[in-house]
Enzyme design. Structure first.
Site, PDB file in Angstrom:
ATOM      1  N   HIS A  43     -17.310-106.952  42.806  1.00 28.92           N
ATOM      2  CA  HIS A  43     -16.270-106.032  43.182  1.00 28.92           C
ATOM      3  C   HIS A  43     -15.761-105.120  42.062  1.00 28.92           C
ATOM      4  O   HIS A  43     -15.788-105.678  40.924  1.00 28.92           O
ATOM      5  CB  HIS A  43     -15.242-106.832  44.019  1.00 28.92           C
ATOM      6  CG  HIS A  43     -14.404-107.246  43.153  1.00 28.92           C
ATOM      7  ND1 HIS A  43     -14.759-108.811  42.809  1.00 28.92           N
ATOM      8  CD2 HIS A  43     -13.271-107.152  42.418  1.00 28.92           C
ATOM      9  CE1 HIS A  43     -13.748-109.211  41.782  1.00 28.92           C
ATOM     10  NE2 HIS A  43     -12.687-108.348  41.544  1.00 28.92           N
ATOM     11  N   HIS A 128     -14.858-100.368  36.929  1.00 27.33           N
ATOM     12  CA  HIS A 128     -16.028-101.296  36.443  1.00 27.33           C
ATOM     13  C   HIS A 128     -16.148-102.111  37.231  1.00 27.33           C
ATOM     14  O   HIS A 128     -15.416-102.639  37.891  1.00 27.33           O
ATOM     15  CB  HIS A 128     -15.789-101.606  34.947  1.00 27.33           C
ATOM     16  CG  HIS A 128     -14.686-102.868  35.142  1.00 27.33           C
ATOM     17  ND1 HIS A 128     -13.496-102.147  34.972  1.00 27.33           N
ATOM     18  CD2 HIS A 128     -14.949-104.113  34.721  1.00 27.33           C
ATOM     19  CE1 HIS A 128     -12.778-103.418  34.954  1.00 27.33           C
ATOM     20  NE2 HIS A 128     -13.533-104.571  34.745  1.00 27.33           N
TER      21      HIS A 128
END
Length: 185
Positions: A43, A128
């Site tokens: 995630h 990220h």
């Protein structure tokens, strides 16, 4: 008073996971001491809250709902590979997000709302996907060369149409994530 370890995240589309799995397999060939993130746990974190009182969840959910109501779904491009804090001192291995303007705008709006509730603002937000955490310097040069080789890797695009407030339960075999509430964009 009961507490829950919580964070706000964008889940990765399932159709992109096989490509990230291939990247992880390349790192696994180095036999470096890396703790990898489970594919179903991948995630993009928008905000990590830590342990919060369950009684405060409804206020938090209200702030999230109000903030996301100003956003429509948007597309992101998942591209590149790198390390935090840098390639010479590797703690975290990540897959990057290109064209992240809308994520940054969403993050900044949410972060402003959360600061009104007493949460610290994020000093440095970086879009990220963490794929692994390096536990020792074993085979670091091999890991470094793979990061260099993959620095421009194209994973693919996905539509961000929801964000999830998640509960994180830490276990010896790794964290277990559970959606507390999903917010549609």
């Amino acid at each position: 008073m009961s507490q829950v370890r919580a964070f706000l995240a964008i889940d990765l589309d399932d159709d992109l996971k096989p490509k990230i799995h291939k990247v992880i397999k390349q790192f696994k060939q180095t036999d470096a001491n890396i703790k990898y993130v489970e594919l179903n746990n991948l995630h993009l974190t928008l905000k990590f809250f830590g342990d919060i009182d369950t009684e405060g969840l409804s206020v938090l959910e209200e702030k999230i709902a109000n903030a996301v109501s100003e956003f429509d779904q948007f597309k992101i491009k998942i591209k590149g590979c790198g390390a935090f804090p840098n390639n010479s001192h590797i703690k975290v291995i990540w897959i990057g997000i290109d064209e992240d303007l809308f994520i940054r705008q969403l993050h900044d709006k949410l972060d402003g709302e959360f600061s009104k509730l007493g949460f610290d603002k994020d000093r440095k937000f970086s879009t990220h996907l963490t794929i692994g955490r390096m536990k020792s310097a074993k085979n670091k040069n091999q890991v470094k060369s793979i990061i260099e080789e993959l620095k421009d890797i194209e994973i693919g695009e996905m539509i961000v149409d929801k964000i999830s407030l998640k509960k994180s339960t830490l276990t010896p075999s790794g964290p277990i994530y559970e959606d507390l509430k999903v917010f549609e964009l």
